[in-house]
Design a protein around this motif. Structure first.
Motif, PDB file in Angstrom:
ATOM      1  N   TYR A 137       0.852  -1.187   0.000  1.00 50.02           N
ATOM      2  CA  TYR A 137       0.000   0.000   0.000  1.00 50.02           C
ATOM      3  C   TYR A 137       0.881   1.228   0.000  1.00 50.02           C
ATOM      4  N   GLN A 138       0.583   2.143  -0.885  1.00 50.02           N
ATOM      5  CA  GLN A 138       1.363   3.373  -0.904  1.00 50.02           C
ATOM      6  C   GLN A 138       0.487   4.534  -0.430  1.00 50.02           C
ATOM      7  N   PRO A 139       0.951   5.231   0.593  1.00 48.00           N
ATOM      8  CA  PRO A 139       0.151   6.335   1.141  1.00 48.00           C
ATOM      9  C   PRO A 139      -0.010   7.485   0.138  1.00 48.00           C
ATOM     10  N   LEU A 156      -4.713   5.171   0.774  1.00 48.81           N
ATOM     11  CA  LEU A 156      -3.661   4.249   0.356  1.00 48.81           C
ATOM     12  C   LEU A 156      -3.990   3.723  -1.038  1.00 48.81           C
ATOM     13  N   GLU A 157      -2.969   3.544  -1.881  1.00 46.71           N
ATOM     14  CA  GLU A 157      -3.216   2.845  -3.139  1.00 46.71           C
ATOM     15  C   GLU A 157      -2.694   1.429  -3.010  1.00 46.71           C
ATOM     16  N   ALA A 158      -3.570   0.479  -3.301  1.00 44.49           N
ATOM     17  CA  ALA A 158      -3.161  -0.932  -3.238  1.00 44.49           C
ATOM     18  C   ALA A 158      -2.390  -1.274  -4.495  1.00 44.49           C
ATOM     19  N   LEU A 159      -1.187  -1.863  -4.337  1.00 40.22           N
ATOM     20  CA  LEU A 159      -0.355  -2.233  -5.494  1.00 40.22           C
ATOM     21  C   LEU A 159       0.031  -3.703  -5.362  1.00 40.22           C
ATOM     22  N   ILE A 160      -0.192  -4.421  -6.405  1.00 40.33           N
ATOM     23  CA  ILE A 160       0.018  -5.872  -6.320  1.00 40.33           C
ATOM     24  C   ILE A 160       1.483  -6.234  -6.570  1.00 40.33           C
ATOM     25  N   ARG A 161       1.945  -7.302  -5.938  1.00 38.86           N
ATOM     26  CA  ARG A 161       3.269  -7.884  -6.163  1.00 38.86           C
ATOM     27  C   ARG A 161       3.131  -9.385  -6.262  1.00 38.86           C
ATOM     28  N   TRP A 162       4.120  -9.971  -6.904  1.00 33.24           N
ATOM     29  CA  TRP A 162       4.079 -11.431  -7.075  1.00 33.24           C
ATOM     30  C   TRP A 162       5.346 -12.018  -6.479  1.00 33.24           C
ATOM     31  N   LEU A 195       7.400  -7.003  -9.866  1.00 30.83           N
ATOM     32  CA  LEU A 195       6.536  -5.823  -9.874  1.00 30.83           C
ATOM     33  C   LEU A 195       5.421  -6.015 -10.919  1.00 30.83           C
ATOM     34  N   PRO A 196       4.324  -5.302 -10.730  1.00 29.13           N
ATOM     35  CA  PRO A 196       3.185  -5.531 -11.642  1.00 29.13           C
ATOM     36  C   PRO A 196       3.506  -5.300 -13.116  1.00 29.13           C
ATOM     37  N   THR A 197       4.441  -4.382 -13.406  1.00 26.97           N
ATOM     38  CA  THR A 197       4.755  -4.144 -14.822  1.00 26.97           C
ATOM     39  C   THR A 197       5.293  -5.404 -15.483  1.00 26.97           C
ATOM     40  N   VAL A 228      -7.969   1.229  -5.463  1.00 30.98           N
ATOM     41  CA  VAL A 228      -7.630  -0.051  -6.089  1.00 30.98           C
ATOM     42  C   VAL A 228      -7.596   0.138  -7.604  1.00 30.98           C
ATOM     43  N   ASN A 229      -6.547  -0.397  -8.223  1.00 27.12           N
ATOM     44  CA  ASN A 229      -6.464  -0.315  -9.689  1.00 27.12           C
ATOM     45  C   ASN A 229      -7.375  -1.360 -10.327  1.00 27.12           C
ATOM     46  N   ILE A 230      -8.192  -0.901 -11.264  1.00 23.52           N
ATOM     47  CA  ILE A 230      -9.135  -1.812 -11.926  1.00 23.52           C
ATOM     48  C   ILE A 230      -8.844  -1.811 -13.423  1.00 23.52           C
ATOM     49  N   ILE A 243      -9.252   8.835 -12.471  1.00 18.99           N
ATOM     50  CA  ILE A 243      -8.615   8.511 -13.755  1.00 18.99           C
ATOM     51  C   ILE A 243      -7.118   8.488 -13.513  1.00 18.99           C
ATOM     52  N   ASP A 244      -6.549   7.281 -13.707  1.00 19.29           N
ATOM     53  CA  ASP A 244      -5.129   7.042 -13.445  1.00 19.29           C
ATOM     54  C   ASP A 244      -4.306   7.532 -14.633  1.00 19.29           C
ATOM     55  N   ASP A 245      -3.057   7.824 -14.393  1.00 24.09           N
ATOM     56  CA  ASP A 245      -2.127   8.216 -15.466  1.00 24.09           C
ATOM     57  C   ASP A 245      -2.723   9.310 -16.340  1.00 24.09           C
ATOM     58  N   PHE A 246      -3.437  10.239 -15.743  1.00 18.11           N
ATOM     59  CA  PHE A 246      -4.147  11.225 -16.540  1.00 18.11           C
ATOM     60  C   PHE A 246      -3.169  12.057 -17.361  1.00 18.11           C
ATOM     61  N   ASP A 265      -0.285  11.997 -14.243  1.00 20.63           N
ATOM     62  CA  ASP A 265       0.709  10.940 -14.485  1.00 20.63           C
ATOM     63  C   ASP A 265       2.109  11.374 -14.060  1.00 20.63           C
ATOM     64  N   GLN A 266       2.870  10.351 -13.612  1.00 27.23           N
ATOM     65  CA  GLN A 266       4.208  10.652 -13.104  1.00 27.23           C
ATOM     66  C   GLN A 266       5.128  11.263 -14.158  1.00 27.23           C
ATOM     67  N   SER A 267       4.883  10.978 -15.420  1.00 24.52           N
ATOM     68  CA  SER A 267       5.789  11.514 -16.443  1.00 24.52           C
ATOM     69  C   SER A 267       5.775  13.049 -16.429  1.00 24.52           C
ATOM     70  N   VAL A 277       5.708  11.773  -6.999  1.00 28.54           N
ATOM     71  CA  VAL A 277       6.406  12.951  -6.477  1.00 28.54           C
ATOM     72  C   VAL A 277       7.625  12.480  -5.688  1.00 28.54           C
ATOM     73  N   GLU A 278       8.841  12.871  -6.152  1.00 26.48           N
ATOM     74  CA  GLU A 278      10.066  12.373  -5.537  1.00 26.48           C
ATOM     75  C   GLU A 278      10.866  13.496  -4.899  1.00 26.48           C
ATOM     76  N   GLN A 279      10.619  14.743  -5.351  1.00 20.32           N
ATOM     77  CA  GLN A 279      11.470  15.841  -4.878  1.00 20.32           C
ATOM     78  C   GLN A 279      10.654  16.950  -4.234  1.00 20.32           C
ATOM     79  N   GLN A 315       1.289  11.581  -4.078  1.00 22.65           N
ATOM     80  CA  GLN A 315       1.705  10.214  -3.755  1.00 22.65           C
ATOM     81  C   GLN A 315       3.081  10.068  -4.365  1.00 22.65           C
ATOM     82  N   GLY A 316       4.027   9.523  -3.630  1.00 21.99           N
ATOM     83  CA  GLY A 316       5.352   9.392  -4.218  1.00 21.99           C
ATOM     84  C   GLY A 316       6.384   9.061  -3.159  1.00 21.99           C
ATOM     85  N   TYR A 317       7.581   8.677  -3.629  1.00 25.42           N
ATOM     86  CA  TYR A 317       8.643   8.245  -2.726  1.00 25.42           C
ATOM     87  C   TYR A 317       9.021   9.334  -1.735  1.00 25.42           C
ATOM     88  N   LEU A 318       8.766  10.624  -2.141  1.00 26.14           N
ATOM     89  CA  LEU A 318       9.088  11.717  -1.236  1.00 26.14           C
ATOM     90  C   LEU A 318       8.355  11.543   0.093  1.00 26.14           C
TER      91      LEU A 318
HETATM   92  P1  C2E Z   1       0.069   3.052 -11.180  1.00 25.33           P
HETATM   93  O1  C2E Z   1      -1.363   2.764 -10.874  1.00 25.33           O
HETATM   94  O2  C2E Z   1       0.358   4.292 -11.922  1.00 25.33           O
HETATM   95  O3  C2E Z   1       0.824   2.926  -9.863  1.00 25.33           O
HETATM   96  C1  C2E Z   1       1.817   3.783  -9.493  1.00 25.33           C
HETATM   97  C2  C2E Z   1       3.134   3.182  -9.726  1.00 25.33           C
HETATM   98  O4  C2E Z   1       4.132   4.172  -9.474  1.00 25.33           O
HETATM   99  C3  C2E Z   1       3.462   2.041  -8.771  1.00 25.33           C
HETATM  100  O5  C2E Z   1       4.284   1.124  -9.442  1.00 25.33           O
HETATM  101  C4  C2E Z   1       4.277   2.729  -7.696  1.00 25.33           C
HETATM  102  O6  C2E Z   1       5.124   1.869  -6.979  1.00 25.33           O
HETATM  103  C5  C2E Z   1       5.059   3.723  -8.508  1.00 25.33           C
HETATM  104  N1  C2E Z   1       5.511   4.867  -7.726  1.00 25.33           N
HETATM  105  C6  C2E Z   1       4.976   5.391  -6.562  1.00 25.33           C
HETATM  106  N2  C2E Z   1       5.631   6.472  -6.183  1.00 25.33           N
HETATM  107  C7  C2E Z   1       6.612   6.677  -7.090  1.00 25.33           C
HETATM  108  C8  C2E Z   1       7.637   7.654  -7.181  1.00 25.33           C
HETATM  109  O7  C2E Z   1       7.772   8.596  -6.394  1.00 25.33           O
HETATM  110  N3  C2E Z   1       8.468   7.549  -8.238  1.00 25.33           N
HETATM  111  C9  C2E Z   1       8.334   6.537  -9.165  1.00 25.33           C
HETATM  112  N4  C2E Z   1       9.180   6.474 -10.180  1.00 25.33           N
HETATM  113  N5  C2E Z   1       7.375   5.591  -9.086  1.00 25.33           N
HETATM  114  C10 C2E Z   1       6.527   5.669  -8.045  1.00 25.33           C
HETATM  115  P2  C2E Z   1       3.969  -0.378  -9.393  1.00 25.33           P
HETATM  116  O8  C2E Z   1       3.576  -0.792  -8.060  1.00 25.33           O
HETATM  117  O9  C2E Z   1       5.092  -1.046 -10.043  1.00 25.33           O
HETATM  118  O10 C2E Z   1       2.707  -0.512 -10.307  1.00 25.33           O
HETATM  119  C11 C2E Z   1       2.799  -0.313 -11.641  1.00 25.33           C
HETATM  120  C12 C2E Z   1       1.468  -0.328 -12.285  1.00 25.33           C
HETATM  121  O11 C2E Z   1       0.888  -1.621 -12.193  1.00 25.33           O
HETATM  122  C13 C2E Z   1       0.465   0.557 -11.635  1.00 25.33           C
HETATM  123  O12 C2E Z   1       0.654   1.847 -12.054  1.00 25.33           O
HETATM  124  C14 C2E Z   1      -0.827  -0.031 -12.078  1.00 25.33           C
HETATM  125  O13 C2E Z   1      -1.177   0.449 -13.352  1.00 25.33           O
HETATM  126  C15 C2E Z   1      -0.496  -1.487 -12.177  1.00 25.33           C
HETATM  127  N6  C2E Z   1      -1.051  -2.178 -11.010  1.00 25.33           N
HETATM  128  C16 C2E Z   1      -0.532  -2.290  -9.786  1.00 25.33           C
HETATM  129  N7  C2E Z   1      -1.361  -3.007  -8.990  1.00 25.33           N
HETATM  130  C17 C2E Z   1      -2.433  -3.342  -9.731  1.00 25.33           C
HETATM  131  C18 C2E Z   1      -3.635  -4.067  -9.476  1.00 25.33           C
HETATM  132  O14 C2E Z   1      -3.910  -4.520  -8.377  1.00 25.33           O
HETATM  133  N8  C2E Z   1      -4.505  -4.216 -10.506  1.00 25.33           N
HETATM  134  C19 C2E Z   1      -4.242  -3.681 -11.709  1.00 25.33           C
HETATM  135  N9  C2E Z   1      -5.139  -3.862 -12.693  1.00 25.33           N
HETATM  136  N10 C2E Z   1      -3.135  -2.993 -11.997  1.00 25.33           N
HETATM  137  C20 C2E Z   1      -2.226  -2.816 -11.010  1.00 25.33           C
END
Ligand code: C2E
Ligand code: CA
Ligand code: CA
Length: 737
Positions: free
Chosen positions: A502-504, A516-522, A531-533, A575-577, A637-640, A661-663, A697-699, A715-718
């Motif tokens: 979970y990322q705050p 919190l954003e739920a992020l999946i890992r394997w 990582l999910p990518t 939660v990412n859908i 809307i993610d990655d807007f 979006d982070q870009s 957001v890192e800086q 939301q970000g490593y910062l």
């Molecule tokens: P996202 O939804 O855009 O998730 C944000 C991604 O940015 C996450 O990568 C997170 O770890 C990363 N991140 C957070 N803060 C920073 C930062 O300050 N700098 C940088 N460079 N990156 C940061 P993560 O966890 O690898 O997830 C990648 C993508 O995988 C997610 O992008 C999302 O699209 C997808 N994903 C993750 N969990 C799920 C899930 O449960 N279901 C679905 N469908 N997709 C998921």
């Protein structure tokens, strides 16, 4: 005595012969002669004479009929068909001469012997002319009569056979003429000079000539390339041996006025030498040729169609894998000779499965056809665009000057696909991933080039789609992994190998926790934590994202319950859908059930979706999302900014938050000004009344800039990286302290 058969009426050939009738005639005429003793009709007005004659004939073994006058005789002749008549000439009423006339009109093969007292030369001549076979003077000698009968019957039988043979010949001639003229093939006969001496109707009609219009023409003038014919004719004409040649030719149709050239008809031509006995009594000599030409237009068409189908994709009409391989092989050899290059572009549509699943296969097919048309329109002549699988296209670009020309071409394809496709009422957006392999840099066989272009394409998919990449050797390992991905994902689900981090998300103003954003890992048994990518793109490609996404939702609720037991609870969980997930008819019910089961309020859930969800089934997506927002669930809307953001959609959508979006965040540097893309997005969100959050957001600098332009959630490593379950629990209790 003369045989009168020549004077009899012959069967007239009919104008339109019916082949079945002819066959029937042929069979009937060849039937056996009537069996049993001959039947003799005795015609005489003298009753005693009649009676004695009948008695004598019956004793001699004949069967007899008797008539007392001409009328009765004619009737019996017609009805009983006797084999022979003994006819008196002088009778009251109809006399013997008249009976002979009537008999001739009946056209019967019957023997006639005149028995009369009138033996004048004139009478004799008349009866013979009327068809009598013999003449006996009254009173008669029995032996003379019996001998005359026997000889007459024999003559009659000979005549009958003769006549039968003649008729048979005529009928069979008619039948042959019928067969020749009604043959679907052209049939013709040439003399030794190659001049047409006979040609059937079909040949005239096929080549557009009036009846007999082909006679006396040299056959070679009808053939487009007569060189082969000359040699065939030479082969057929030489020597005495029967020769037969079959070859494919093109026959020239007769030119009509105003036509520039001959229409050509493909034909299979068979020529056979016809030989006849040499006049000098020697061996056999060639006296011409017999030919059959079959119109093979339909066969050629069918062959062309079959060959086309074997080499083309039925849905789009593009070359298929077989033809692509041929052309690729050819292009490689050409490049080898010239020292040139060529490129193979592997084009795969992104998330095509979703179009198929949401709009149906018929619409999916239409989309593939439209995509094929669009790409085909933008490639150069000489390039080969082929479809080699569901949503996989391969473009072969031979004679490539520079490597970068290939990436330019690929970029052109991505660009041309950018405009939406209209499928009925649906506006569908298509993106593609393109991998490129170049000869000779990346391989020198069709298989290798295709495999490497495919690998490069998949690398794009892993990275995030809608882009172009060249092959490089580092991809080989990844490719091997991809092949096992589907079964490994299934195993991973079954063996519970997935975990959530979970990322705050924080409010930069007061440092409070937004959610919190739920992020999946394997936790892969062999490859460690992934990582999910590294696996989500595959799961979306093969549909396993649906069970995987459902698992995430369930796990989120399990985790919330565990935190609650520890006395903490997050204000919101995002939660990412995936689009595929949202389009499951059961998705809404599934989420509502989970909320009820765990007694969690909808307002503490946020679903993060990407813009493509909306783009490809706007009305359906709007309906589903509205039902969610009705129960308080938030939609972000993610990655807007990276998608196909359209303001009109945004206005109609039940969206609550935009996630920049982070870009864009990454680009924020010391010199960033207020007119950056980010500030435009902020202004847009404000005007639409939407919430905003920045990700990645890192800086400090980025955080300060965001605050200045009015984006306070981040939301970000910062602030924090994604955290494990227990760590998140500790984070939550720190925040609530
Ligand atoms: P996202 O939804 O855009 O998730 C944000 C991604 O940015 C996450 O990568 C997170 O770890 C990363 N991140 C957070 N803060 C920073 C930062 O300050 N700098 C940088 N460079 N990156 C940061 P993560 O966890 O690898 O997830 C990648 C993508 O995988 C997610 O992008 C999302 O699209 C997808 N994903 C993750 N969990 C799920 C899930 O449960 N279901 C679905 N469908 N997709 C998921
Ligand atoms: Ca996300
Ligand atoms: Ca994101």
């Amino acid at each position: 005595m003369t045989c009168p058969s020549h004077s009899r009426k012959q069967a007239q050939p009919q104008r339109r012969p019916d082949p079945l009738r002819l066959l029937h005639l042929l069979q009937r005429e060849t039937g056996p002669a009537a069996a049993g003793p001959a039947r003799i009709l005795v015609v005489d007005d003298d009753g005693r004479f009649r009676q004695s004659m009948v008695t004598m004939l019956e004793m001699a073994g004949y069967r007899c009929l008797a008539a007392a006058g001409g009328d009765e005789a004619v009737r019996l002749l017609a009805e009983q068909e006797p084999d022979l008549v003994l006819l008196d000439l002088l009778m009251p009423g109809m006399d013997g001469h008249q009976v002979l006339d009537r008999l001739r009109a009946l056209d019967r093969e019957v023997g006639i012997i005149i028995i009369s007292v009138d033996t004048t030369w004139d009478s004799l001549r008349q009866t013979l002319r009327r068809g009598a076979d013999n003449f006996i003077r009254k009173p008669y000698a029995p032996d003379e009569v019996l001998a005359a009968i026997e000889s007459c019957l024999q003559k009659r039988e000979l005549r009958r056979q003769n006549r039968r043979m003649l008729q048979q010949r005529q009928v069979s001639e008619q039948l042959h003429r019928f067969l020749v003229n009604h043959s679907p093939d052209c049939i013709f006969i040439l003399d030794t000079e190659g001049i047409i001496r006979f040609a059937n109707r079909k040949m005239h009609s096929l080549l557009g000539y009036p009846r007999e219009g082909l006679l006396d023409r040299p056959f070679a003038t009808l053939v487009a390339d007569p060189a082969g014919i000359d040699c065939a004719a030479a082969g057929g004409g030489g020597g005495g041996a029967r020769k037969r040649v079959t070859l494919d030719v093109e026959l020239k149709k007769r030119c009509r006025a105003g036509e520039a050239g001959h229409e050509l008809i493909p034909a299979e031509l068979t020529l056979m030498a016809v030989t006849c006995r040499d006049a000098s009594g020697g061996g056999r000599v060639a006296c011409g040729m017999y030919g059959v030409a079959r119109d093979i237009t339909e066969r050629k068409k069918a062959e062309a169609l079959i060959s086309f189908q074997a080499h083309h994709d039925q849905l789009t009409g593009l070359p298929n894998r077989v033809l692509l391989n041929d052309r690729l092989d050819l292009a490689i050899r050409q490049a080898q000779r010239d020292g040139g290059r060529l490129a193979v572009l592997f084009v795969d549509l992104d998330r095509f499965k979703m179009v198929n699943d949401t709009l149906g296969h018929a619409q999916g097919d239409l989309l593939l056809q439209a995509v094929a048309r669009r790409i085909a329109n933008c490639v150069r002549r000489g390039d080969t665009l082929s479809r080699i699988g569901g949503d996989e296209f391969v473009l072969l670009v031979p004679r490539l000057k520079l490597k970068k020309d290939a990436s330019r071409c690929a970029a052109g394809i991505l660009e041309i696909l950018r405009a939406p496709f209209m499928l009925g009422v649906h506006e569908v957006f298509v993106r593609a991933s393109i991998g490129i392999a170049v000869y000779p840099d990346h391989g020198d066989t069709p298989e290798e080039l295709l495999r490497h272009a495919d690998m490069a394409m998949y690398a794009i998919k892993e990275k995030g789609r809608d882009d172009v990449a060249f092959y490089h050797p580092g991809l080989d390992r990844r490719y091997a992994r991809r092949l096992s991905m589907e079964s490994e994902l299934r195993n991973g689900l079954a063996n519970n190998e997935f975990v959530l981090e979970y990322q705050p998300q924080v409010n930069m103003g007061d440092g409070s926790l937004r959610g919190l954003e739920a992020l999946i890992r394997w936790d892969h048994p062999a490859r460690g934590r992934l990582l999910p990518t590294e696996f989500i793109p595959w799961a979306e490609e093969n549909g396993l994202i649906v069970p995987l996404g459902n698992w995430v939702l369930q796990q989120v609720f399990v985790d919330i319950r565990r935190w609650k037991r520890q006395g903490v609870s997050p204000p919101l969980v995002a939660v990412n859908i995936s689009s595929l997930q949202l389009h499951q008819p059961s998705f809404l019910g599934f989420l509502v059930d989970l909320l009820e089961e765990h007694d969690i309020d909808g307002t503490s859930m946020e679903l993060e979706i990407t813009e493509n969800i909306i783009m490809n089934d706007a009305s359906g997506a709007i309906r589903r999302l509205s039902r969610l927002t009705d129960i308080g669930v938030r939609v972000a809307i993610d990655d807007f900014g990276t998608g196909y953001s359209s303001l009109s959609y945004l206005q109609r959508l039940p969206v609550t938050t935009l996630k920049i979006d982070q870009s864009f965040i990454r680009r924020i540097g010391p010199g960033s000004s207020e007119d950056s893309i980010v500030s435009a997005i902020v202004a847009m969100a404000r005007s639409l009344g939407l919430g905003l959050i920045a990700e990645g957001v890192e800086q400090e600098l980025q955080a300060r800039y965001l605050g200045r332009i009015g984006c306070h959630l981040a939301q970000g490593y910062l602030f924090a990286s994604p955290l494990g379950h227990d760590e998140t629990g500790r984070y939550l209790s720190r925040k609530s302290a």
